[in-house]
Design a protein around this motif. Structure first.
Motif, PDB file in Angstrom:
ATOM      1  N   ARG A  82      -3.152   0.536  -3.577  1.00  0.00           N
ATOM      2  CA  ARG A  82      -2.800  -0.830  -3.172  1.00  0.00           C
ATOM      3  C   ARG A  82      -2.508  -1.634  -4.419  1.00  0.00           C
TER       4      ARG A  82
ATOM      5  N   TYR B  85      -5.405   5.372  15.917  1.00  0.00           N
ATOM      6  CA  TYR B  85      -6.293   5.298  14.769  1.00  0.00           C
ATOM      7  C   TYR B  85      -6.840   3.881  14.628  1.00  0.00           C
TER       8      TYR B  85
ATOM      9  N   LEU C 168       1.226  -0.861  14.471  1.00  0.00           N
ATOM     10  CA  LEU C 168       0.106  -1.756  14.745  1.00  0.00           C
ATOM     11  C   LEU C 168       0.108  -2.190  16.202  1.00  0.00           C
TER      12      LEU C 168
ATOM     13  N   TYR D 164      -3.842   1.406  15.509  1.00  0.00           N
ATOM     14  CA  TYR D 164      -2.484   1.868  15.323  1.00  0.00           C
ATOM     15  C   TYR D 164      -2.170   2.991  16.285  1.00  0.00           C
TER      16      TYR D 164
ATOM     17  N   GLN E 109      -0.960  10.715   4.590  1.00  0.00           N
ATOM     18  CA  GLN E 109      -1.351  11.401   5.820  1.00  0.00           C
ATOM     19  C   GLN E 109      -0.942  12.862   5.736  1.00  0.00           C
TER      20      GLN E 109
ATOM     21  N   TYR F 294       3.259   7.027   3.121  1.00  0.00           N
ATOM     22  CA  TYR F 294       3.863   5.854   3.744  1.00  0.00           C
ATOM     23  C   TYR F 294       3.753   4.642   2.826  1.00  0.00           C
TER      24      TYR F 294
ATOM     25  N   ASP G 143     -10.835   6.603  -2.799  1.00  0.00           N
ATOM     26  CA  ASP G 143     -11.830   7.475  -3.427  1.00  0.00           C
ATOM     27  C   ASP G 143     -11.267   8.854  -3.753  1.00  0.00           C
TER      28      ASP G 143
ATOM     29  N   LEU H 149      -2.540  -3.718   8.278  1.00  0.00           N
ATOM     30  CA  LEU H 149      -1.266  -3.214   7.782  1.00  0.00           C
ATOM     31  C   LEU H 149      -0.215  -3.444   8.849  1.00  0.00           C
TER      32      LEU H 149
ATOM     33  N   PHE I  30      -6.394   5.573   3.101  1.00  0.00           N
ATOM     34  CA  PHE I  30      -5.994   4.601   2.102  1.00  0.00           C
ATOM     35  C   PHE I  30      -5.829   5.302   0.775  1.00  0.00           C
TER      36      PHE I  30
ATOM     37  N   LEU J 102      -8.749   1.161  11.971  1.00  0.00           N
ATOM     38  CA  LEU J 102      -8.812   0.878  10.539  1.00  0.00           C
ATOM     39  C   LEU J 102      -9.739  -0.314  10.347  1.00  0.00           C
TER      40      LEU J 102
ATOM     41  N   SER K 127      -5.807  12.356   9.945  1.00  0.00           N
ATOM     42  CA  SER K 127      -5.705  10.902   9.996  1.00  0.00           C
ATOM     43  C   SER K 127      -5.189  10.363   8.673  1.00  0.00           C
ATOM     44  N   PRO K 128      -4.601   9.175   8.691  1.00  0.00           N
ATOM     45  CA  PRO K 128      -4.164   8.551   7.435  1.00  0.00           C
ATOM     46  C   PRO K 128      -5.370   8.209   6.575  1.00  0.00           C
TER      47      PRO K 128
ATOM     48  N   VAL L 276      -0.104   4.811   1.827  1.00  0.00           N
ATOM     49  CA  VAL L 276      -1.060   5.474   2.708  1.00  0.00           C
ATOM     50  C   VAL L 276      -0.637   6.935   2.821  1.00  0.00           C
TER      51      VAL L 276
ATOM     52  N   LYS M 134     -13.564  -1.863   1.457  1.00  0.00           N
ATOM     53  CA  LYS M 134     -12.821  -0.601   1.375  1.00  0.00           C
ATOM     54  C   LYS M 134     -11.996  -0.467   2.650  1.00  0.00           C
ATOM     55  N   TRP M 135     -10.904   0.260   2.525  1.00  0.00           N
ATOM     56  CA  TRP M 135     -10.038   0.506   3.678  1.00  0.00           C
ATOM     57  C   TRP M 135     -10.422   1.860   4.268  1.00  0.00           C
TER      58      TRP M 135
ATOM     59  N   PHE N 110      -9.993   4.433   7.596  1.00  0.00           N
ATOM     60  CA  PHE N 110      -9.363   4.808   8.852  1.00  0.00           C
ATOM     61  C   PHE N 110     -10.332   5.633   9.684  1.00  0.00           C
ATOM     62  N   GLY N 111     -10.127   5.589  10.985  1.00  0.00           N
ATOM     63  CA  GLY N 111     -10.847   6.493  11.864  1.00  0.00           C
ATOM     64  C   GLY N 111     -10.212   7.866  11.836  1.00  0.00           C
ATOM     65  N   GLY N 112     -10.923   8.841  12.396  1.00  0.00           N
ATOM     66  CA  GLY N 112     -10.432  10.206  12.406  1.00  0.00           C
ATOM     67  C   GLY N 112      -9.295  10.449  13.394  1.00  0.00           C
ATOM     68  N   GLY N 113      -9.051   9.483  14.278  1.00  0.00           N
ATOM     69  CA  GLY N 113      -7.933   9.600  15.202  1.00  0.00           C
ATOM     70  C   GLY N 113      -8.334  10.133  16.560  1.00  0.00           C
TER      71      GLY N 113
ATOM     72  N   HIS O 236       0.817  -1.199   0.000  1.00  0.00           N
ATOM     73  CA  HIS O 236       0.000   0.000   0.000  1.00  0.00           C
ATOM     74  C   HIS O 236       0.858   1.258   0.000  1.00  0.00           C
TER      75      HIS O 236
END
Lengths: 119, 108
Positions: A50, B89, B48, B38, A39, A95, A62, A106, A47, B91, A44-45, A37, B96-97, B99-102, A35
């Motif tokens: 990939r 965070y 992780l 993470y 940020q 990343y 997206d 990941l 996606f 995930l 936040s990171p 990624v 679809k992948w 992530f949370g907003g943190g 991947h």
């Protein structure tokens, strides 16, 4: 020991292009999805892209609008991200990340490559 | 698709426990076991700490634990220590992948 080392980041003007590279070691590179990624500092990171083990299948997030391309060279244990028509809002840390085998998370991250788009 | 929802910040004193929640939908967090967490220190890459909802990678202290109920996953850190202070965070993978907003954890 798994290691992922990004290179190629830096300062680029709007509209410019850049190629990020990731040198992988410590594992059989061709066996893993990889991947990129993204940020944005303070955010936040997300996606971004990939690619499967043999490079025949790719997925993009997206927010990726066709200006970016992920690729790999298994003979060189290298992952790439081509960034084109860069905009100020593409400024971020990118990343290189390994997707684990057998599940969906990941497990190893590179240290990141900072791309700054500014005139 | 929107990011998963996390509280912006949580805090706790050394020795206490804190829980960070990650809320998604029945199409992502609620649908699969593929939730991971993470830890990220400033200027460093994410690391992780939990995968497959409840599992810990080797080397991660057992003070870190994960769970899930419905569309919400949780990360609990017990016996808080100063070096737990970081951003966290979630995930989720559900086709679809996401992530949370943190969440920024502050150890008081």
């Amino acid at each position: 020991e798994v290691q992922l080392l990004e290179s190629g980041g830096g300062l680029v003007q709007p509209g410019g292009s850049l190629r990020l590279s990731c040198a992988a070691s410590g594992f059989t590179f061709s066996n893993f999805w990889m991947h990129w990624v993204r940020q944005v500092p303070g955010k936040s990171p997300i996606f971004f892209a990939r690619i499967n083990g043999d490079g025949s299948s790719t997925n993009y997030g997206d927010s990726v609008k066709g200006r970016f391309t992920i690729s790999r060279d298994n003979a060189k244990n290298a992952l790439y991200l081509d960034l084109n028509s860069l905009r100020v809002e593409d400024t971020a840390v990118y990343y290189c990340v390994r997707e684990t085998s057998g599940s969906y998370f990941l497990d190893y991250w590179g240290q990141g490559a900072l791309v700054t788009v500014s005139s | 698709q929107s990011a998963l929802t996390q509280p912006r910040s949580v805090s706790g004193s050394p020795g206490q426990s804190v829980t960070i929640y990650c809320t998604g939908t029945s199409s992502d967090v609620g649908a699969y076991k593929y939730v991971s967490w993470y830890q990220q220190y400033p200027g460093q890459a994410p690391k992780l700490v939990i995968y497959d909802v409840t599992k810990r990678p080797s080397g991660v202290p057992d003070r870190f634990s994960g769970s899930k109920s419905g569309n919400t996953a949780s990360l609990t850190i017990s016996g808080l220590q100063a070096d737990d202070e970081a951003d966290y965070y979630c995930l989720s993978y559900g086709g679809k992948w996401l992530f949370g907003g943190g969440t920024t954890l502050t150890v008081l």
